[in-house]
Design an enzyme around this catalytic site. Structure first.
Site, PDB file in Angstrom:
ATOM      1  N   GLY A  13       0.818  -1.205   0.000  1.00 15.59           N
ATOM      2  CA  GLY A  13       0.000   0.000   0.000  1.00 15.59           C
ATOM      3  C   GLY A  13       0.849   1.250   0.000  1.00 15.59           C
ATOM      4  N   ARG A  16       0.388   5.621  -1.961  1.00 11.44           N
ATOM      5  CA  ARG A  16      -0.292   6.869  -1.557  1.00 11.44           C
ATOM      6  C   ARG A  16      -0.495   6.874  -0.048  1.00 11.44           C
ATOM      7  NH1 ARG A  16      -3.483   4.034  -4.604  1.00 11.44           N
ATOM      8  NH2 ARG A  16      -3.472   5.595  -6.251  1.00 11.44           N
ATOM      9  N   VAL A  65      -2.565  -7.903  -2.387  1.00 12.60           N
ATOM     10  CA  VAL A  65      -2.126  -8.698  -1.237  1.00 12.60           C
ATOM     11  C   VAL A  65      -3.038  -9.883  -0.956  1.00 12.60           C
ATOM     12  CG1 VAL A  65      -0.935  -6.758  -0.147  1.00 12.60           C
ATOM     13  CG2 VAL A  65      -3.344  -7.229   0.444  1.00 12.60           C
ATOM     14  N   ASN A  91       1.075  -2.373   5.218  1.00  6.59           N
ATOM     15  CA  ASN A  91       0.265  -1.166   5.325  1.00  6.59           C
ATOM     16  C   ASN A  91      -1.012  -1.235   4.495  1.00  6.59           C
ATOM     17  OD1 ASN A  91      -0.159   1.920   5.676  1.00  6.59           O
ATOM     18  ND2 ASN A  91      -0.006   1.659   3.452  1.00  6.59           N
ATOM     19  N   SER A 143      -4.843  -0.107  13.544  1.00  2.00           N
ATOM     20  CA  SER A 143      -5.642   1.105  13.751  1.00  2.00           C
ATOM     21  C   SER A 143      -6.083   1.127  15.197  1.00  2.00           C
ATOM     22  CB  SER A 143      -6.869   1.096  12.837  1.00  2.00           C
ATOM     23  OG  SER A 143      -7.790   2.110  13.217  1.00  2.00           O
ATOM     24  N   TYR A 156     -14.174  -3.649  10.040  1.00  2.00           N
ATOM     25  CA  TYR A 156     -12.824  -3.084   9.936  1.00  2.00           C
ATOM     26  C   TYR A 156     -12.109  -3.159  11.283  1.00  2.00           C
ATOM     27  CZ  TYR A 156      -9.235   0.576   9.455  1.00  2.00           C
ATOM     28  OH  TYR A 156      -8.047   1.278   9.448  1.00  2.00           O
ATOM     29  N   ALA A 158     -12.660  -5.228  13.645  1.00  7.59           N
ATOM     30  CA  ALA A 158     -12.362  -6.635  13.903  1.00  7.59           C
ATOM     31  C   ALA A 158     -11.107  -7.077  13.172  1.00  7.59           C
ATOM     32  CB  ALA A 158     -13.544  -7.506  13.490  1.00  7.59           C
ATOM     33  N   LYS A 160      -8.591  -5.213  12.213  1.00  9.45           N
ATOM     34  CA  LYS A 160      -7.399  -4.577  12.785  1.00  9.45           C
ATOM     35  C   LYS A 160      -7.072  -5.146  14.167  1.00  9.45           C
ATOM     36  CE  LYS A 160      -6.400  -1.874   9.356  1.00  9.45           C
ATOM     37  NZ  LYS A 160      -5.161  -2.092   8.571  1.00  9.45           N
TER      38      LYS A 160
END
Length: 252
Positions: A13, A16, A65, A91, A143, A156, A158, A160
């Site tokens: 990732g 950007r 990925v 990332n 996060s 999301y 969960a 992380k």
């Protein structure tokens, strides 16, 4: 000599946002960087700019990925072009803002495939080489949502949280091989992911900035130095740790 001279680091990732800032920070400290991104053109552009600006060796490569074959190709290309991989930054990630009751299994699967399984898969692809050399640094970008939860980001959060647990367990397994595994948890950061929050609710976005003790949303460049430190020789005795870079929003 710069702190990361001699390092070869893959950043997923990296085309950007936070990933690009991480690549820039690593290159500025002397690392050779393989910039991997789903957007191959963006990866190539970042890689070329870093090579020109910092005089390091770089590689820009397209990679999904969630595709084990593509991941293996990235690792092989990095080792062929840059040398043995000494560091990995997982990332790459996605988010979809919305109420859990409005989400669908297709969305759940995509979030899990990219954020959690993608991290696991790329890590597995570099691990044999690190074990053989008895050295390596892995930094996974999670996060604060994975530490304390976040409304509108249930699955999301969960994924992380899974990244954090995976990292801690792996750190225990590979410590004897002199491989460290740590996690950096950004708080609200000015990226395309956060733009989704503003689109869903400008009031919520403004509230996030007010909730941060430092009274501002992070910039990607705020996150990168923490990652670079955990990849550096000075972090050799740090493993299994989770570091929030959130302006004090979460203190856990």
């Amino acid at each position: 000599m710069s702190r990361l001279t001699g390092s070869v680091v893959i950043v997923t990732g990296g085309g950007r946002g936070i990933g690009e800032s991480i690549c820039t920070e690593l290159a500025s400290q002397g690392a050779d960087v393989a910039v991997a991104d789903l957007d191959e053109r963006a990866a190539a552009t970042v890689a070329a700019c870093l090579a020109q600006r910092y005089g390091v060796h770089t590689l820009g490569v397209g990679a999904d990925v969630t595709d084990p074959g593509a991941v293996r190709a990235v690792v092989d290309a990095a080792e062929s072009e840059l040398g043995p991989v000494t560091g990995l930054v997982n990332n790459a990630g996605i988010d979809v803002i919305g109420r859990f009751v409005d989400s669908t299994p297709d969305t759940w699967d995509r979030l899990i495939d990219v954020n959690l399984k993608g991290t696991i898969g790329v890590t597995r692809a570099v691990l044999d080489g690190m074990i053989a050399r008895s050295a390596g640094r892995i930094v996974n970008i999670a996060s604060d949502a994975g530490r304390v939860g976040s409304s509108g980001e249930v699955v999301y959060s969960a994924t992380k949280g899974g990244v954090i647990a995976f990292s801690k367990a792996l750190a225990r397994e590979v410590a004897k091989e002199h491989i460290t595994v740590n996690v950096v948890c950004p708080g609200p950061t000015d990226t395309a992911l956060l733009d989704q929050v503003a689109e869903a609710s400008q009031k919520l976005y403004d509230g996030l900035a007010r909730a941060v003790p430092m009274r501002r949303i992070a910039q990607p460049a705020d996150i990168a130095p923490a990652v670079a430190f955990l990849l550096s020789p000075g972090a050799g005795y740090i493993t299994g740790q989770t570091l929030s870079v959130s302006g004090g929003l979460t203190m856990v």
